[in-house]
Design a protein around this motif. Structure first.
Motif, PDB file in Angstrom:
ATOM      1  N   VAL A  81       0.772  -1.121  -0.124  1.00 45.14           N
ATOM      2  CA  VAL A  81      -0.045  -0.141  -0.022  1.00 45.14           C
ATOM      3  C   VAL A  81       1.017   1.195  -0.072  1.00 45.14           C
ATOM      4  CG1 VAL A  81      -0.239   0.037   2.530  1.00 45.14           C
ATOM      5  CG2 VAL A  81      -1.981   1.198   0.881  1.00 45.14           C
ATOM      6  N   ARG A  82       0.394   2.366  -0.856  1.00 44.00           N
ATOM      7  CA  ARG A  82       1.307   3.432  -0.672  1.00 44.00           C
ATOM      8  C   ARG A  82       0.008   4.813  -0.774  1.00 44.00           C
ATOM      9  NH1 ARG A  82       2.774   1.733  -6.245  1.00 44.00           N
ATOM     10  NH2 ARG A  82       1.144   2.816  -7.825  1.00 44.00           N
ATOM     11  N   PHE A  93      -5.212   6.565  -1.055  1.00 41.60           N
ATOM     12  CA  PHE A  93      -4.311   5.601  -0.978  1.00 41.60           C
ATOM     13  C   PHE A  93      -4.450   4.514  -2.062  1.00 41.60           C
ATOM     14  CE2 PHE A  93      -7.506   3.765   1.790  1.00 41.60           C
ATOM     15  CZ  PHE A  93      -7.540   2.643   1.364  1.00 41.60           C
ATOM     16  N   THR A  94      -3.442   3.843  -2.675  1.00 45.07           N
ATOM     17  CA  THR A  94      -3.490   2.659  -3.544  1.00 45.07           C
ATOM     18  C   THR A  94      -2.972   1.485  -3.050  1.00 45.07           C
ATOM     19  OG1 THR A  94      -3.445   4.432  -5.303  1.00 45.07           O
ATOM     20  CG2 THR A  94      -2.877   2.107  -5.952  1.00 45.07           C
ATOM     21  N   TYR A  96      -1.598  -2.177  -4.238  1.00 52.53           N
ATOM     22  CA  TYR A  96      -0.963  -2.562  -5.496  1.00 52.53           C
ATOM     23  C   TYR A  96      -0.361  -3.851  -5.300  1.00 52.53           C
ATOM     24  CZ  TYR A  96       3.312  -0.630  -3.821  1.00 52.53           C
ATOM     25  OH  TYR A  96       4.534  -0.335  -3.074  1.00 52.53           O
ATOM     26  N   THR A 127     -10.121  -6.504  -9.001  1.00 48.56           N
ATOM     27  CA  THR A 127      -9.242  -5.823  -9.970  1.00 48.56           C
ATOM     28  C   THR A 127      -8.716  -6.877 -11.095  1.00 48.56           C
ATOM     29  OG1 THR A 127      -7.746  -4.214 -10.688  1.00 48.56           O
ATOM     30  CG2 THR A 127      -7.343  -5.744  -9.019  1.00 48.56           C
ATOM     31  N   GLU A 136      -3.381  -3.019  -9.146  1.00 49.75           N
ATOM     32  CA  GLU A 136      -3.846  -1.929  -8.367  1.00 49.75           C
ATOM     33  C   GLU A 136      -5.107  -1.662  -8.282  1.00 49.75           C
ATOM     34  OE1 GLU A 136      -1.643   1.600  -9.530  1.00 49.75           O
ATOM     35  OE2 GLU A 136      -3.470   2.379 -10.416  1.00 49.75           O
ATOM     36  N   ALA A 137      -5.618  -1.174  -6.895  1.00 50.75           N
ATOM     37  CA  ALA A 137      -7.030  -1.014  -6.590  1.00 50.75           C
ATOM     38  C   ALA A 137      -7.122   0.032  -5.516  1.00 50.75           C
ATOM     39  CB  ALA A 137      -7.620  -2.471  -6.307  1.00 50.75           C
ATOM     40  N   GLU A 138      -8.384   0.633  -5.279  1.00 54.28           N
ATOM     41  CA  GLU A 138      -8.621   1.332  -4.404  1.00 54.28           C
ATOM     42  C   GLU A 138      -9.988   0.966  -3.848  1.00 54.28           C
ATOM     43  OE1 GLU A 138      -8.596   5.484  -5.020  1.00 54.28           O
ATOM     44  OE2 GLU A 138      -6.623   5.210  -6.159  1.00 54.28           O
TER      45      GLU A 138
END
Length: 258
Positions: A81-82, A93-94, A96, A127, A136-138
């Motif tokens: 996560v970032r 945040f994302t 991935y 995703t 990646e996803a949110e």
């Protein structure tokens, strides 16, 4: 002395009788004929050991390359996560990660589990991977408390990753009073915070303290501070980690210019 012993003990000879030399040579030849050559036995032992080592190596190699591909693929997924922190209900945040075989168009499910909750991991968004196996996803709904996230692909799941949440802190000013509102999926009644002004040389300096009261609907809270600051000063409110419980980290408000 031998003659004296023979005289006293006529039935016992004074010296131990020696075996017949011809008989001894005959026995030695027969014993040597029965023993296998030492060099040949050593060579046979080394050859047998080499055969065992080769067979073991072949068995390990065959077992490694013939193991089912689905077992490896089902568990080879990672997630990160970032950034590693966010503000309650604001997201930003994302999540991935990637799968090991690098295939595109693979469906990956993101699951979450809330801090302090009793519910198991449950899906929140899906995703697909792109070329190289990355994804990646949110989440559709930003969390309001710290969360654990993990990725599921086929029958395997990744190790969980921790997203730390700051309570949302809103600061407003009017007629010498600062109102602090705190938002998050937690009970903040009794939590203590400070209002600070910024000094160019000294940094942030405390100008007042507040204690949060509960909102009428349970979660979150609010508080007031009366303080006099010079016009044009930047002011913020802070609630330290020690006051918000284990499922949050320190909260910082928006900056108000008086």
């Amino acid at each position: 002395m031998a003659d004296d012993l023979e005289r006293r003990l006529p039935d016992v000879p004074a010296a131990f009788p020696r075996p017949d030399a011809k008989l001894s040579d005959d026995v030695r030849r027969r014993v040597l004929a029965l023993r296998p050559p030492h060099r040949l036995g050593r060579r046979l032992g080394l050859a047998a050991g080499a055969i065992v080592c080769v067979a073991a190596s072949l068995g390990f190699t065959i077992g490694y390359w013939l193991r089912p591909a689905s077992v490896d693929a089902a568990t080879s997924i990672s997630i990160a996560v970032r950034p590693g922190e966010a503000i309650a209900w604001q997201g930003g945040f994302t999540l991935y990660g990637s799968i090991v075989n690098g295939l595109p168009h693979q469906v990956v499910t993101i699951e979450e589990k809330s801090c302090g909750g009793y519910e198991p991991f449950h899906p929140v968004v899906t995703t697909e991977t792109v070329q190289g196996g990355a994804f990646e996803a949110e989440p559709y709904s930003p969390p309001a408390v710290s969360m654990l996230y993990r990725a599921r692909w086929r029958n395997g799941t990744s190790d969980p990753v921790d997203l730390r949440i700051r309570p949302r802190v809103d600061l407003a000013y009017a007629s010498g009073f600062f109102k602090v509102g705190v938002w998050g999926d937690g009970l903040f009644r009794g939590a203590r915070g400070v209002v600070e002004r910024h000094d160019k040389r000294l940094g942030w300096i405390r100008v007042g303290r507040f204690t949060l009261r509960s909102n009428s609907y349970g979660t979150g809270g609010y508080g007031y501070v009366h303080a006099t600051v010079r016009r044009g000063t930047n002011v913020r409110a802070v609630i330290p980690t020690s006051q918000v419980g284990r499922c949050f980290i320190a909260g910082y408000s928006n900056i108000v210019r008086v």
